[in-house]
Design a protein around this motif. Structure first.
Motif, PDB file in Angstrom:
ATOM      1  N   SER A 232     -26.935  11.004  25.270  1.00 35.92           N
ATOM      2  CA  SER A 232     -28.009  11.387  26.208  1.00 35.92           C
ATOM      3  C   SER A 232     -27.812  12.862  26.568  1.00 35.92           C
ATOM      4  O   SER A 232     -27.402  13.207  27.666  1.00 35.92           O
ATOM      5  N   GLU A 234     -29.359  17.008  25.535  1.00 31.43           N
ATOM      6  CA  GLU A 234     -30.378  17.843  24.899  1.00 31.43           C
ATOM      7  C   GLU A 234     -29.899  18.325  23.534  1.00 31.43           C
ATOM      8  O   GLU A 234     -28.780  18.813  23.400  1.00 31.43           O
ATOM      9  N   SER A 250     -29.489  14.442  29.166  1.00 29.13           N
ATOM     10  CA  SER A 250     -30.915  14.157  29.032  1.00 29.13           C
ATOM     11  C   SER A 250     -31.120  12.708  28.621  1.00 29.13           C
ATOM     12  O   SER A 250     -30.946  12.350  27.450  1.00 29.13           O
ATOM     13  N   GLU A 251     -31.509  11.876  29.579  1.00 25.84           N
ATOM     14  CA  GLU A 251     -31.834  10.492  29.270  1.00 25.84           C
ATOM     15  C   GLU A 251     -33.047  10.410  28.345  1.00 25.84           C
ATOM     16  O   GLU A 251     -33.124   9.524  27.483  1.00 25.84           O
ATOM     17  N   GLU A 252     -33.998  11.340  28.523  1.00 26.92           N
ATOM     18  CA  GLU A 252     -35.215  11.324  27.719  1.00 26.92           C
ATOM     19  C   GLU A 252     -34.912  11.526  26.237  1.00 26.92           C
ATOM     20  O   GLU A 252     -35.508  10.883  25.371  1.00 26.92           O
ATOM     21  N   THR A 253     -33.972  12.432  25.939  1.00 31.70           N
ATOM     22  CA  THR A 253     -33.597  12.674  24.548  1.00 31.70           C
ATOM     23  C   THR A 253     -33.085  11.398  23.900  1.00 31.70           C
ATOM     24  O   THR A 253     -33.491  11.041  22.785  1.00 31.70           O
ATOM     25  N   ARG A 255     -33.570   8.248  24.889  1.00 33.09           N
ATOM     26  CA  ARG A 255     -34.630   7.237  24.826  1.00 33.09           C
ATOM     27  C   ARG A 255     -35.579   7.512  23.663  1.00 33.09           C
ATOM     28  O   ARG A 255     -35.930   6.590  22.900  1.00 33.09           O
ATOM     29  N   ARG A 256     -35.992   8.745  23.475  1.00 33.57           N
ATOM     30  CA  ARG A 256     -36.919   9.065  22.386  1.00 33.57           C
ATOM     31  C   ARG A 256     -36.290   8.811  21.019  1.00 33.57           C
ATOM     32  O   ARG A 256     -36.968   8.368  20.091  1.00 33.57           O
ATOM     33  N   GLU A 259     -36.464   5.046  20.442  1.00 34.11           N
ATOM     34  CA  GLU A 259     -37.842   4.639  20.173  1.00 34.11           C
ATOM     35  C   GLU A 259     -38.229   4.971  18.735  1.00 34.11           C
ATOM     36  O   GLU A 259     -38.844   4.158  18.030  1.00 34.11           O
ATOM     37  N   LYS A 300     -29.244   4.061  31.957  1.00 35.91           N
ATOM     38  CA  LYS A 300     -30.116   5.134  31.494  1.00 35.91           C
ATOM     39  C   LYS A 300     -31.436   4.566  30.963  1.00 35.91           C
ATOM     40  O   LYS A 300     -31.580   3.366  30.777  1.00 35.91           O
ATOM     41  N   GLN A 301     -32.373   5.443  30.683  1.00 36.88           N
ATOM     42  CA  GLN A 301     -33.683   5.000  30.220  1.00 36.88           C
ATOM     43  C   GLN A 301     -33.597   4.184  28.927  1.00 36.88           C
ATOM     44  O   GLN A 301     -34.327   3.208  28.744  1.00 36.88           O
ATOM     45  N   THR A 305     -35.137   0.445  26.771  1.00 40.39           N
ATOM     46  CA  THR A 305     -35.692   0.525  25.419  1.00 40.39           C
ATOM     47  C   THR A 305     -34.982  -0.449  24.484  1.00 40.39           C
ATOM     48  O   THR A 305     -35.622  -1.189  23.732  1.00 40.39           O
TER      49      THR A 305
END
Length: 324
Positions: A232, A234, A250-253, A255-256, A259, A300-301, A305
């Motif tokens: 997690s 960047e 970066s949790e978003e990194t 998670r994406r 996905e 985390k996100q 997922t």
């Protein structure tokens, strides 16, 4: 592992297997949370033993810091209590920090030099020790090696090792090759399942799955990713195998990445699942999840997922199983 009915929705637990960390309330709660939060149906109980360096020929698996046999049995027993299927995964590391993929010797044994014959003798003793435990404890799968890139060319030794393993272990046998190496292993016919480390860039999954599909078709074996994941952090989505990459949490990194990996893999019916990387025996506090930049997705996100994906795959598997 021939269809979704055999789907592996798994997570690696306990790495690196440091002595004293696999028993007690904290370790037990870690495995409980893994099962609860991710809806896994498998876990890879994964430990490391050490050789001194990449040209050493003795694997010191009975010594600290490697977990004891009692700790290994305890972890397997706990996983079984949680109704998880278990892959026991003993791995060799180098004590000086050299990555195990660089363990290598002269192709021909030479006097006064470290030799493949000596290393494989020690490695066979190491793997057979845990094969016996896997048989004793009813582990459904045994992974006989992980990312041993320079050893992959030693076909005869690997075939001999697999034959020795089968003499004492009756479950599924796999080998976890490194990323990009699926086509380099010429002895896949000797194992039951092909598995590899799926640390592929977020924008390269279609290309890599096309390549792996040719290997799976050639050997006509089931396949799953014995490792796959992304920190997690960047930038990690483009080089997910680099655990030391600089970058802000970066949790978003993360998670994406998951996905995308799941989306692309879902198009390939031959991908039999994942044993994701990784879930430690001692978790960080959930309140610290946003600041944690490692592979574990606890709190985390990506946790949701993974859970949603595994639920959907296992429901699909149950439906297919009921229809048969």
């Amino acid at each position: 592992m021939t269809s979704t009915a055999d789907y592996i929705g798994g997570m690696t637990w306990g790495w690196t297997g440091i002595r004293g960390t696999w028993t007690g309330p904290r370790a037990e709660r870690s495995m409980e949370l893994m099962a609860e939060r991710l809806n896994v149906n498998w876990t890879a109980v994964t430990l490391a033993a050490l050789q001194d360096h990449a040209q050493a020929t003795e694997i010191n698996f009975r010594e600290a810091p490697t977990v004891t046999d009692d700790e290994v049995r305890h972890a397997i027993r706990k996983a079984k209590e949680l109704e998880l299927k278990v892959c026991l995964k003993p791995v060799v590391n180098c004590a000086n920090g050299t990555w195990r993929a660089h363990i290598n010797f002269f192709d021909l044994d030479v006097p006064c030099e470290p030799k493949w014959s000596d290393w494989f003798a020690s490695y066979t003793e190491f793997i057979l020790h845990y094969a016996q435990i896997a048989e004793e404890m009813g582990c459904e799968m045994l992974c006989i090696g992980c990312e041993m890139v320079q050893t992959d060319r030693r076909e005869q030794e690997w075939r001999q090792l697999i034959a020795a393993v089968r003499s004492i272990y009756s479950g599924i046998v796999t080998y976890n090759c490194d990323k990009y190496q699926e086509g380099e292993v010429q002895w896949w016919d000797a194992v039951d399942v092909i598995s590899s480390s799926g640390y592929y860039p977020i924008d390269a999954w279609e290309e890599q799955l096309d390549r792996i599909e040719q290997v799976v078709a050639k050997f006509d074996k089931p396949f799953f990713f014995m490792e796959a994941g992304c920190p997690s952090r960047e930038g990690s989505q483009y080089i997910p195998n680099d655990w030391g990459l600089s970058g802000a949490p970066s949790e978003e990194t993360q998670r994406r990445f998951y996905e995308s990996m799941f989306e692309h893999s879902d198009k390939r019916i031959w991908v039999g699942g994942f044993m994701l990387w990784d879930w430690p025996a001692h978790l960080y506090e959930e309140s610290d999840a946003a600041a944690n930049d490692d592979y574990c997705m606890y709190g985390k996100q990506a946790e949701q997922t993974v859970r949603d994906y595994y639920i959907s795959k296992i429901v699909e598997a149950n439906k297919e199983g009921a229809a048969k």
